[in-house]
Design a protein around this motif. Sequence first.
Motif, PDB file in Angstrom:
ATOM      1  N   GLY A   1      90.572  78.533  22.986  1.00  0.00           N
ATOM      2  CA  GLY A   1      90.292  79.251  21.748  1.00  0.00           C
ATOM      3  C   GLY A   1      90.241  80.751  21.982  1.00  0.00           C
ATOM      4  O   GLY A   1      90.643  81.256  23.034  1.00  0.00           O
ATOM      5  N   GLU A   2      89.731  81.476  21.011  1.00  0.00           N
ATOM      6  CA  GLU A   2      89.688  82.934  21.122  1.00  0.00           C
ATOM      7  C   GLU A   2      88.704  83.386  22.201  1.00  0.00           C
ATOM      8  O   GLU A   2      87.600  82.860  22.325  1.00  0.00           O
ATOM      9  CB  GLU A   2      89.274  83.534  19.776  1.00  0.00           C
TER      10      GLU A   2
ATOM     11  N   VAL B   1      96.829  80.867  12.180  1.00  0.00           N
ATOM     12  CA  VAL B   1      97.060  80.662  13.614  1.00  0.00           C
ATOM     13  C   VAL B   1      98.482  81.109  13.941  1.00  0.00           C
ATOM     14  O   VAL B   1      99.432  80.784  13.231  1.00  0.00           O
ATOM     15  CB  VAL B   1      96.849  79.188  13.998  1.00  0.00           C
TER      16      VAL B   1
ATOM     17  N   SER C   1      88.287  80.177  14.737  1.00  0.00           N
ATOM     18  CA  SER C   1      88.355  81.634  14.587  1.00  0.00           C
ATOM     19  C   SER C   1      89.000  82.061  13.277  1.00  0.00           C
ATOM     20  O   SER C   1      88.552  83.009  12.635  1.00  0.00           O
ATOM     21  CB  SER C   1      89.132  82.259  15.756  1.00  0.00           C
TER      22      SER C   1
ATOM     23  N   GLY D   1      94.767  81.147  23.534  1.00  0.00           N
ATOM     24  CA  GLY D   1      94.357  81.849  22.325  1.00  0.00           C
ATOM     25  C   GLY D   1      94.207  83.349  22.499  1.00  0.00           C
ATOM     26  O   GLY D   1      94.356  83.897  23.591  1.00  0.00           O
ATOM     27  N   TRP D   2      93.859  84.003  21.403  1.00  0.00           N
ATOM     28  CA  TRP D   2      93.771  85.461  21.345  1.00  0.00           C
ATOM     29  C   TRP D   2      92.745  86.003  22.344  1.00  0.00           C
ATOM     30  O   TRP D   2      91.625  85.504  22.455  1.00  0.00           O
ATOM     31  CB  TRP D   2      93.360  85.892  19.940  1.00  0.00           C
TER      32      TRP D   2
ATOM     33  N   LEU E   1      91.343  76.666  17.926  1.00  0.00           N
ATOM     34  CA  LEU E   1      91.975  77.854  17.348  1.00  0.00           C
ATOM     35  C   LEU E   1      91.479  78.096  15.930  1.00  0.00           C
ATOM     36  O   LEU E   1      91.269  79.237  15.512  1.00  0.00           O
ATOM     37  CB  LEU E   1      93.494  77.695  17.368  1.00  0.00           C
ATOM     38  N   THR E   2      91.265  77.027  15.172  1.00  0.00           N
ATOM     39  CA  THR E   2      90.851  77.165  13.784  1.00  0.00           C
ATOM     40  C   THR E   2      89.351  77.414  13.634  1.00  0.00           C
ATOM     41  O   THR E   2      88.858  77.523  12.509  1.00  0.00           O
ATOM     42  CB  THR E   2      91.256  75.922  12.981  1.00  0.00           C
TER      43      THR E   2
END
Length: 354
Positions: A328-329, A26, A20, A310-311, A17-18
């Motif tokens: 993740g994104e 977050v 992005s 994630g997004w 996540l980090t």
Amino acid sequence: MKALILVGGFGTRLRPLTLSVPKPLVDFANKPMILHQIEALKAIGVTEVVLAINYQPEVMMSFLKDFESKLGIKITCSRETEPLGTAGPLALARDKLIDESGDPFFVLNSDVICEYPLEQMIQFHKAHGGEASIMVTKVDEPSKYGVVVMEEATGKVENFVEKPKIFVGNKINAGIYLLNPSVLDRIQLRPTSIEKEVFPKIAAEQKLFAMVLPGFWMDIGQPRDYITGLRLYLDALRKNTSSKLSSGSHILGNVLVHETAVIGEGCLIGPDVAIGPGCVVEAGVRLSRCTVMRGARIKKHACISSSIIGWHCTVGQWARVENMTILGEDVHVCDEIYSNGGVVPLTRKSSPAF
């Protein structure tokens, strides 16, 4: 009043996540982690928040500048050129924290999520008349932490014991402080720890006091604790402002659904689920103990538990995602895939994750 938030570094424990965004951006319960703290500070009269940061400050400030006007609070940045620990950033931001008022200022670790009883902490600080106040929280297994040994009646801190092998107490540092400006005179501009080098000296002079945190507390800087923190946060919402939680025949337990999210027929959602803005959850989906972040799509009959989506991710039909899987994104999970604890970074749309 002013406050400093220790934003920290690379957020490696919350990757991908980090990869992005910086860790404080977050999402947690449908808003960036750091906004929970800024809103709590604003609510008790803090007028300026200083972010102590050494990683991607431009990204952080670009995002938060919109919230300055919305929240009516000044947000500035104190940038480290090298990691300065937990005390060095205070010395670096000295000129931003001190003004003619002489008021104490808050210091918060950005990973901490709780109910932020900051008004109570101000009253506690005024009452004891010492130099510094720290928030402590009770834990079941104190041997894993540094324990704060204190007088129960007054809150005066006697000493600190790192990972005790015998029981000396069950209260640990919760990462929220209220400090008089004089504390800054104790800190040199170098990498240094406020917990190990500064607080023990103040305690030795009997000027350090600890307030026991009411309600829940969690450091959400790693995935398993993030999921636990979400459960505790939603429990607190149920007790205090249950109208924010969703209800209906398809909801089980505490569930937070953004008003722009779309939920299909025949779903069963909960307990302990947060669904972000613009998400689409298609028919027959089962969600429990998970976060689905902004713009994600969960296709028909997928099942997600104990995971973070994630997004703008997509989880395919009949897919099963569980056991601390972290997407993740913009990750795309194909139909009928099973992920058991997978950690998948950002992928291009032309290259599905599985």
